[in-house]
Design an enzyme around this catalytic site. Structure first.
Site, mmCIF file in Angstrom:
data_model
loop_
_atom_site.group_PDB
_atom_site.id
_atom_site.type_symbol
_atom_site.label_atom_id
_atom_site.label_comp_id
_atom_site.label_asym_id
_atom_site.label_seq_id
_atom_site.Cartn_x
_atom_site.Cartn_y
_atom_site.Cartn_z
ATOM 1 N N HIS A 1 0.938 -1.216 0.068
ATOM 2 C CA HIS A 1 0.146 0.102 -0.128
ATOM 3 C C HIS A 1 0.969 1.299 0.133
ATOM 4 C CE1 HIS A 1 -3.401 -2.654 1.774
ATOM 5 N NE2 HIS A 1 -3.774 -1.957 0.639
ATOM 6 N N ARG B 1 -5.996 6.195 1.479
ATOM 7 C CA ARG B 1 -5.683 5.172 2.699
ATOM 8 C C ARG B 1 -4.445 5.981 3.252
ATOM 9 N NH1 ARG B 1 -7.345 -1.037 0.804
ATOM 10 N NH2 ARG B 1 -6.272 -0.743 -0.930
ATOM 11 N N ASP C 1 -13.770 -6.728 -3.061
ATOM 12 C CA ASP C 1 -13.103 -6.506 -1.789
ATOM 13 C C ASP C 1 -13.577 -5.481 -1.000
ATOM 14 O OD1 ASP C 1 -11.061 -6.240 0.128
ATOM 15 O OD2 ASP C 1 -9.789 -7.287 -0.950
ATOM 16 N N GLU D 1 -15.708 -10.267 -0.443
ATOM 17 C CA GLU D 1 -14.436 -10.362 0.419
ATOM 18 C C GLU D 1 -14.525 -9.241 1.535
ATOM 19 O OE1 GLU D 1 -11.016 -11.368 -1.580
ATOM 20 O OE2 GLU D 1 -9.617 -9.906 -0.214
ATOM 21 N N GLU E 1 -7.559 -12.281 5.496
ATOM 22 C CA GLU E 1 -6.422 -11.756 5.183
ATOM 23 C C GLU E 1 -5.915 -11.031 6.439
ATOM 24 O OE1 GLU E 1 -7.803 -9.171 2.017
ATOM 25 O OE2 GLU E 1 -6.482 -7.672 2.646
ATOM 26 N N ASP F 1 -2.650 -14.456 4.896
ATOM 27 C CA ASP F 1 -1.567 -13.927 4.124
ATOM 28 C C ASP F 1 -0.294 -14.495 4.719
ATOM 29 O OD1 ASP F 1 -0.732 -10.725 2.781
ATOM 30 O OD2 ASP F 1 0.787 -12.087 3.890
ATOM 31 N N HIS G 1 -3.878 -14.510 0.551
ATOM 32 C CA HIS G 1 -4.065 -13.127 0.018
ATOM 33 C C HIS G 1 -2.294 -12.917 -0.115
ATOM 34 C CE1 HIS G 1 -3.172 -8.847 1.361
ATOM 35 N NE2 HIS G 1 -4.056 -8.810 0.469
ATOM 36 N N GLU H 1 -3.933 -15.587 -5.837
ATOM 37 C CA GLU H 1 -4.321 -14.125 -6.271
ATOM 38 C C GLU H 1 -3.172 -13.531 -6.724
ATOM 39 O OE1 GLU H 1 -4.796 -11.714 -2.564
ATOM 40 O OE2 GLU H 1 -5.515 -10.076 -3.857
#
Ligand SMILES: C[C@H](O)[C@H](O)CC(=O)C(=O)O
Ligand SMILES: [Mg+2]
Length: 394
Positions: free
Chosen positions: A22, A48, A214, A240, A268, A291, A318, A338
């Site tokens: 991110h 975010r 998601d 999700e 996740e 994850d 994840h 994924e």
């Protein structure tokens, strides 16, 4: 080999993309008005990064054996995780045998129980655990998927997560998972816009391509139920992470509420066999999505996966790049994987942990041959162009 011990553990931090995926620059699809638990505060709705999603950065754990072989892994955690590795966890590694993975995991987990159990501490333990598997693979000159008992298929297939499932379809992926853009705080109009986006995408990709949403922990039960019912006519395959990871009861209710055939997925942000036991025993979801860099590492994921198998649940990890690929190849109940589209416009395939790893494989036509994973350990190196910083050099 049996006598090799761990000589030294080092923890570094890195900024910019990579394991903290991110941590991207302006204009990236991953930070464009995505529904989050913070969306109820208008000032934190658009980005975010504005509420600090990228404050941690990447943790790099390096473990050096007595013969000089070095294993490493990356995960999210940055400086606080580096502190935990150097000041707390290193004691359980240095001097131990390189094969003591199970015992080291238990010591790391039990010794941090009083301030750990989930979140940052388990991310940190995961990073150390993955570095241990990488080290063992490099010492034995075997890929991690072989250490895990061997692959059950010759090829992995992928769905893509990103803003452009229509482009992912052209790139050969089996499905596309879109971020939900509007939060419950944006009311009926936001709900309508969410459904319109899905409808537009369905029109572009035709009836058979998988489409998923998601929701990144951002909904309440009522909104999630309305979204799922509204999304049914556009063939939504799964919804999700609709709710807070702590709301096991909400997930169990949501699973009852969604239209027949629609799957509920989550996990996740869940950790350890005990967290996943809650999800599985309470009937919270159809697919769990641990994850491997956050759930306790590979040592724990193997246990989580066995538990899921006994509950007839699929395990579709994840993200996590090579750390997931080596695992997915070895499990019958992980039939696909994924791939997070990290190109800013989700219009091309770039390595998921770019730029931090060298030799990081990517799917081609939505698939990855097992042979590309046939390198010692996880088969990747640290990119020497990325500036490592060791904040707690002992
Ligand atoms: C797109 C999601 O909001 C998040 O950034 C990634 C994620 O949850 C996933 O890949 O799954
Ligand atoms: Mg997700």
């Amino acid at each position: 080999m049996g006598n090799l011990t761990i000589k030294h553990v080092r923890a570094f931090v890195l900024r910019g993309g990579g394991a903290d995926y991110h941590d991207q620059a302006d204009g990236h699809w991953i930070d464009d008005h995505i529904s989050t638990p913070m969306s109820k505060y208008p000032e934190y709705r658009q980005s975010r990064r504005s509420f600090g999603i990228n404050v941690l950065g990447t943790l790099v754990v390096e473990i050096e054996a007595s013969d000089g072989t070095v294993g490493f892994a990356v995960t999210t955690g940055g400086e606080p995780a580096a502190y935990i590795v150097e000041k707390h966890l290193a004691r359980f590694l240095e001097g131990a045998r390189v094969t003591d993975i199970e015992k080291i995991w238990d010591q790391m987990y039990q010794s941090t129980l009083y301030y750990g159990r989930k979140g940052l501490v388990i991310n940190t333990i995961s990073g150390v655990d993955l570095a241990l598997w990488d080290l063992l693979g490099k010492i034995r000159q075997e890929p991690v998927h072989q250490l895990l008992g061997g692959a059950v298929r010759d090829e992995l297939q992928f769905y893509a997560t990103g803003a452009r499932p229509d482009l992912a379809q052209k790139m050969g992926f089996i499905g596309g998972k879109m971020p939900l853009h509007y939060s419950p705080s944006e009311g009926e109009e936001g709900l309508r816009k969410n459904l319109e986006e899905l409808a537009t995408m369905r029109e572009r990709v035709g009836p058979d391509f998988w489409l998923m949403l998601d929701c990144w922990m951002s909904l309440d039960l009522n909104y999630a139920t309305k979204l799922a019912i509204g999304a049914h006519e556009y063939g939504l395959k799964w919804i999700e992470e609709a709710l807070s990871p702590d709301d096991y009861w909400g997930y169990a209710a949501l699973r009852n509420n969604v239209p027949k055939g629609m799957l509920v997925t989550t996990g996740e942000h869940e950790a350890t066999r005990w967290g996943f036991r809650m999800l599985l025993e309470m009937g919270c979801c159809d697919i769990i999505q641990p994850d491997v860099g956050w759930c306790g590492g590979l040592t724990e994921l193997v246990k989580i996966s066995a538990l899921a198998d006994a509950h007839n649940a699929l395990v579709v990890p994840h993200g996590s790049s090579v750390y997931s690929y080596h695992f997915v190849a070895t499990r019958h109940n992980s039939p696909f994987a994924e791939f997070l589209m990290m190109a800013p416009k989700a219009d091309e395939v770039v390595p998921m942990f770019h730029p931090q790893l060298l030799g990081e494989p990517v799917p081609v036509n939505g698939r990855m041959r097992l042979s590309v994973l046939d390198k010692p350990g996880f088969g990747v190196d640290l990119n020497p162009d990325c500036q490592l910083h060791r904040p707690y050099n002992r």
